[in-house]
Design a protein around this motif. Structure first.
Motif, PDB file in Angstrom:
ATOM      1  N   LEU A   1      -6.287 118.495  -2.768  1.00  0.00           N
ATOM      2  CA  LEU A   1      -6.253 118.261  -1.156  1.00  0.00           C
ATOM      3  C   LEU A   1      -7.538 117.530  -0.746  1.00  0.00           C
ATOM      4  O   LEU A   1      -7.337 116.396  -0.135  1.00  0.00           O
ATOM      5  CB  LEU A   1      -6.340 119.492  -0.503  1.00  0.00           C
ATOM      6  N   LEU A   2      -8.549 117.815  -1.507  1.00  0.00           N
ATOM      7  CA  LEU A   2      -9.866 117.000  -1.027  1.00  0.00           C
ATOM      8  C   LEU A   2      -9.621 115.572  -1.669  1.00  0.00           C
ATOM      9  O   LEU A   2     -10.111 114.346  -0.923  1.00  0.00           O
ATOM     10  CB  LEU A   2     -10.969 117.481  -1.514  1.00  0.00           C
ATOM     11  N   THR A   3      -9.053 115.361  -2.747  1.00  0.00           N
ATOM     12  CA  THR A   3      -8.891 114.096  -3.338  1.00  0.00           C
ATOM     13  C   THR A   3      -7.892 113.249  -2.487  1.00  0.00           C
ATOM     14  O   THR A   3      -8.248 111.919  -2.265  1.00  0.00           O
ATOM     15  CB  THR A   3      -8.227 114.109  -4.871  1.00  0.00           C
ATOM     16  N   ARG A   4      -6.932 113.622  -1.951  1.00  0.00           N
ATOM     17  CA  ARG A   4      -5.909 113.169  -1.287  1.00  0.00           C
ATOM     18  C   ARG A   4      -6.480 112.765   0.142  1.00  0.00           C
ATOM     19  O   ARG A   4      -6.251 111.719   0.477  1.00  0.00           O
ATOM     20  CB  ARG A   4      -4.777 113.839  -1.114  1.00  0.00           C
ATOM     21  N   PHE A   5      -7.220 113.821   0.725  1.00  0.00           N
ATOM     22  CA  PHE A   5      -7.828 113.474   2.163  1.00  0.00           C
ATOM     23  C   PHE A   5      -8.754 112.434   2.019  1.00  0.00           C
ATOM     24  O   PHE A   5      -8.659 111.535   2.881  1.00  0.00           O
ATOM     25  CB  PHE A   5      -8.248 115.018   2.375  1.00  0.00           C
ATOM     26  N   LEU A   6      -9.835 112.440   1.154  1.00  0.00           N
ATOM     27  CA  LEU A   6     -10.771 111.585   0.881  1.00  0.00           C
ATOM     28  C   LEU A   6     -10.449 110.046   0.555  1.00  0.00           C
ATOM     29  O   LEU A   6     -10.676 109.104   1.236  1.00  0.00           O
ATOM     30  CB  LEU A   6     -12.039 112.053   0.138  1.00  0.00           C
ATOM     31  N   SER A   7      -9.166 110.130  -0.305  1.00  0.00           N
ATOM     32  CA  SER A   7      -8.468 108.677  -0.555  1.00  0.00           C
ATOM     33  C   SER A   7      -8.074 108.126   0.439  1.00  0.00           C
ATOM     34  O   SER A   7      -8.000 106.982   0.931  1.00  0.00           O
ATOM     35  CB  SER A   7      -7.581 108.876  -1.761  1.00  0.00           C
TER      36      SER A   7
END
Length: 476
Positions: A16-22
């Motif tokens: 979730l964090l990877t997708r959001f920050l990307s």
């Protein structure tokens, strides 16, 4: 593009964090263990590391101690589901930038990352933080709050409260919030709204205590032009304004019986009719109400409609008083310190151990609102770069550690004596009796000086002068 490494043993959090920050313009990568993080850091350079404190193979602190001398320029922000103020303060004192508690909020994460990149790897708190005698650390500018400002506490009472909030928020249940004045019922209602499926809709708050019987229906449901004297224009009511969102009615017990009938009809039919109007307007809203009284007792006393009570009572939350959640004090104090510092554009070095002890002893009759005002006042009175001392505290707080200090003292023989020495005079006995009565009334009305003055049949100025005289006598 700034590079961020996410280290969390929960794969779902990493994803979730990877997708959001990307999606927000960062080169985000993730791993699920401390060992993997060390390998990643050796092979690539990162600007920021978001690290879970409780990893399966190593603690966040141990990982931080390993990478700090090897990669001094990386900015480390800790995330955890087991927030501990003392651990957080210790990490920040040793170079970590920030510390956040789960659940994580997207806006909050982006804001902290943006600030971190502006500040470099300078921690949010760099001043020395003294240890209080009771074992608590005086908090720095660290905060664990939701984006709307509600502090998510760590006491058992807070954990139970937020477990129920997380259960009811995604539903469309009507909610009654019970709690003393100043416990943050409106902020909690806003938090429920933010966690609901209506979060993108409006949140409309109405204080029913400020509505007169004549204007309540107009404020809630609107009115047509010419509906009554002074109705010069058509007005949209709170229910229409809250379309698709949440309406919060504070102190709902103050609504007149007649307006309660209109409210019940609006909730049952999901429609409203403006005062003086004939057209029915459909509304899609969720309702949250609050009261510092027991509404069911009002039902028994015939001051609140039983059918409306049962319509509202789909879910009930008791908001604990501040004295019931002492473990949350560090987070509240910390949040209010940071907010007051921003408001006054002033840097405060923290809170002295003596003040911290007083904060813990005091019973906070005004709850979170009172604490917030005390901290704001103390920050205003404290010089730039200094720590808050007892001089910046109000009288009731200074007296909280020993409320009996103003009570009449007795000699070993049982005769009354003055604080400054033996004085069996009738005049001194009268003074002591007056002081005792003042303190009894103040405690009875929870230090509301206006009410105390009314009960004592004196004006506020006279009461303040007597309190000041009592304080001076006690200081001698």
């Amino acid at each position: 593009m700034k590079k961020i490494l996410i280290v969390d043993d929960e794969l779902s959090v990493c994803t979730l964090l990877t997708r959001f920050l990307s999606k927000n313009g960062y080169d985000a990568q993730s791993c699920t263990s401390g060992a993997d993080a060390l390998r990643q850091l050796k092979s690539e350079s990162y600007d920021i590391m978001l690290c879970d404190y409780h990893l399966q193979d190593i603690t966040g602190k141990e990982l931080f101690e390993k990478i700090q001398p090897l990669y001094p320029n990386i900015i480390v922000i800790f995330i955890t589901g087991y927030a501990d103020v003392r651990v957080a303060v210790d990490l920040i004192k040793n170079g970590a930038y920030h510390y956040l508690s789960k659940p994580l909020y997207p806006d909050e994460i982006l804001k902290i990352i943006d600030n971190a990149l502006k500040d470099g790897n300078m921690p949010v708190a760099t001043h020395a933080i003294p240890e209080a005698k009771n074992g608590y650390s005086t908090p720095g500018p660290l905060t664990t709050a939701s984006p709307d400002g509600y502090v998510i506490g760590e006491s058992e009472a807070s954990r139970n409260l937020f477990e129920h909030v997380n259960l009811v928020a995604p539903t469309d249940y009507s909610v009654i919030l019970y709690g003393e004045t100043g416990t943050g019922k409106e902020a909690l209602a806003h938090l429920i709204h933010q966690k609901s499926n209506r979060r993108n809709g409006p949140f409309i708050a109405i204080d029913c205590g400020s509505l007169s019987k004549e204007l309540a229906a107009s404020e809630l449901f609107g009115h047509e032009k010419g509906a009554f004297t002074g109705a010069l224009h058509t007005k949209e009511g709170a229910f229409e304004q809250a379309e698709g969102g949440t309406i919060f009615l504070d102190e709902i017990g103050n609504l007149s019986y007649e307006v309660q009938v209109y409210l019940l009809r609006a909730l049952q039919e999901k429609s409203v009719r403006k005062v003086g109007g004939v057209k029915t307007i459909k509304v899609d809203i969720r309702i949250i109400v609050a009261s510092n009284e027991n509404l069911y007792e009002n039902v028994l006393n015939k001051t609140f409609r039983e059918d409306l009570y049962h319509r509202l009572n789909e879910f009930t939350l008791k908001v604990p008083a501040l004295r019931e959640r002492e473990a949350d004090l560090p987070q509240f104090v910390n949040t209010f310190l940071a907010n007051a510092g921003k408001e006054l554009n002033k840097s405060i070095a923290g809170i002295s151990p003596a003040v911290w002890e007083l904060l813990l002893v005091y019973k906070w009759p005004g709850n979170i609102r009172e604490l917030k005002n005390v901290i704001r006042r103390a920050c205003l009175l404290t010089p730039e770069g200094k720590e808050i001392t007892q001089k910046a505290l109000p009288l009731e707080l200074l007296n909280s550690k020993n409320m009996s200090q103003f009570a009449p003292q007795q000699s070993r023989s049982g005769n009354e004596e003055d604080q400054s020495g033996n004085d069996p005079s009738l005049k001194n006995a009268a003074i002591q009796g007056e002081q005792k009565r003042i303190m009894e009334v103040l405690q009875q009305v929870k230090f509301n000086k206006t009410k105390a003055a009314e009960i004592l049949n004196i004006d506020r100025k006279t009461l303040y002068n007597k309190l000041r005289s009592m304080q001076q006598s006690n200081d001698k």
